[in-house]
Design a protein around this motif. Structure first.
Motif: not given
Length: 366
Positions: A286-290, A298-299, A311-315
């Motif tokens: 998952l790449i949450p939209s900022p 992200e939450k 698995i989370v990857i920040l943008e």
């Protein structure tokens, strides 16, 4: 049963409402609906396609600080409440449900003032301003995430899940493979950034895909978004860097079928998307939209990460290499993939639409 649906702006608010309508029609073919939205949101285009009567009110969102524009918004709200009340008196619904977006404010508020039973559905972990306001006046509240229960009055709040989870359960993996000509023996990695695409995901995918030709048992389906397709296609072809195990698409119309066949997905972390993935048990990167209110994606994503389902990857950390590292264990470690799938399934609520339909009936009888 006569039901008014309200929700607008983005697909994340519209598709849950349509999922509820579809489920109610399956259960009660005689049910009738009216959808109230705005002319500027996607609902004006999507709802009529489903054969649901559509009416619009004019409304805008409040800014989070005192501005002159907020005074205009307050006046629009008053007028929208009056217009909503007119529509509600004419349609005479048994219950009104709001699924998010600014338009829910005047519609659901007007219904509560008229004594019509009301329900709201919150898709995200942290509620937005509209649902925080409406929580004080509605009869029942449905939430997609168990963590959301703490944000609402407990006695009238129910953890139902997101109704989009129910819709995706009707997908057929065989149809998804056949539509793209992908053999049964190949695992599918679906890379998608939402219906309009996401530039950051596209750039990472452009770096990733040339490295993926050495994954012969895996087929990558890369959905660019319609506005990005020509540019991405041109870049890949000019660089001769599109491996044979990659299918490039601007948009997917049979998403439930494709998701049913998907081994791993790379995507944003909108609430409806996560509901679909957990209903099917699809491990995710998952790449949450900022760029969303309250950083709610992200939450949403962190909840799945904590449960071991994603698995989370920040943008800001997203590159082709970071994406390759995240995908590697899911493609090469069967035990890791299976564990993530099982954890994902424990979070799923495939009966969410039916649960919300029960809630509507209960509210309508009060």
């Amino acid at each position: 049963m006569r039901i008014v649906l309200a929700g607008g702006g983005t697909g994340g608010h519209i598709y849950p409402a349509l999922a509820v309508a579809k489920e109610m029609r399956r259960q009660e073919p005689q049910a009738t609906f009216l959808y109230i939205g705005t002319t500027k949101g996607l609902e004006a285009r999507l709802v009529p396609r489903e054969g649901i009567p559509f009416e619009a009110v004019e409304i805008a969102g409040l800014k989070r600080k005192l501005t002159v524009e907020n005074l205009r918004t307050a006046w629009k709200f008053v007028r929208a409440v009056r217009r909503s009340a007119e529509l509600l008196r004419e349609f005479r619904p048994d219950v009104v449900i709001g699924t998010g977006g600014y338009v829910c404010g005047p519609v659901v508020y007007a219904a509560s003032r008229l004594g019509i039973p009301t329900v709201i559905h919150e898709q995200n972990v942290v509620p937005g301003l509209t649902n925080k306001f409406l929580a004080r006046v509605v009869d029942r509240i449905a939430v997609s995430f168990e963590e959301s229960l703490a944000h609402f009055p407990r006695k009238k709040t129910v953890f139902t899940g997101n109704p989009c989870a129910t819709e995706v359960m009707h997908g057929r993996a065989e149809a998804g493979r056949q539509a793209l000509g992908i053999p049964d023996g190949r695992r599918i990695v679906l890379i998608v950034g939402g219906s309009r695409g996401a530039k950051a995901i596209n750039e990472a995918a452009l770096q990733l895909l040339p490295m993926m030709g050495d994954e012969p048992d895996t087929h990558f389906v890369y959905v660019t978004g319609e506005v990005h397709f020509e540019e991405i296609s041109s870049r890949l072809q000019s660089e001769a860097s599109l491996p044979p195990n990659v299918t490039l698409l601007p948009y997917v119309h049979n998403m439930p079928d494709l998701l049913a066949a998907t081994h791993v997905i790379v995507n944003r972390a909108g609430a409806s998307t996560l509901a679909e993935l957990t209903a099917l048990g699809v491990p995710a990167v998952l790449i949450p939209s900022p760029y969303v209110t309250n950083n709610h994606q992200e939450k949403n994503a962190r909840g799945l990460e904590k449960a071991g389902a994603a698995i989370v990857i920040l943008e800001r950390e997203l590159t082709g290499e970071s994406l390759r590292r995240a995908l590697a264990p899911l493609l090469r470690d069967t035990a890791r993939w299976s564990a993530m799938r099982e954890r994902s399934l424990t979070l799923g609520k495939p009966d969410a639409a039916a649960s919300i339909c029960r809630l509507l009936r209960e509210a309508g009888k009060t």
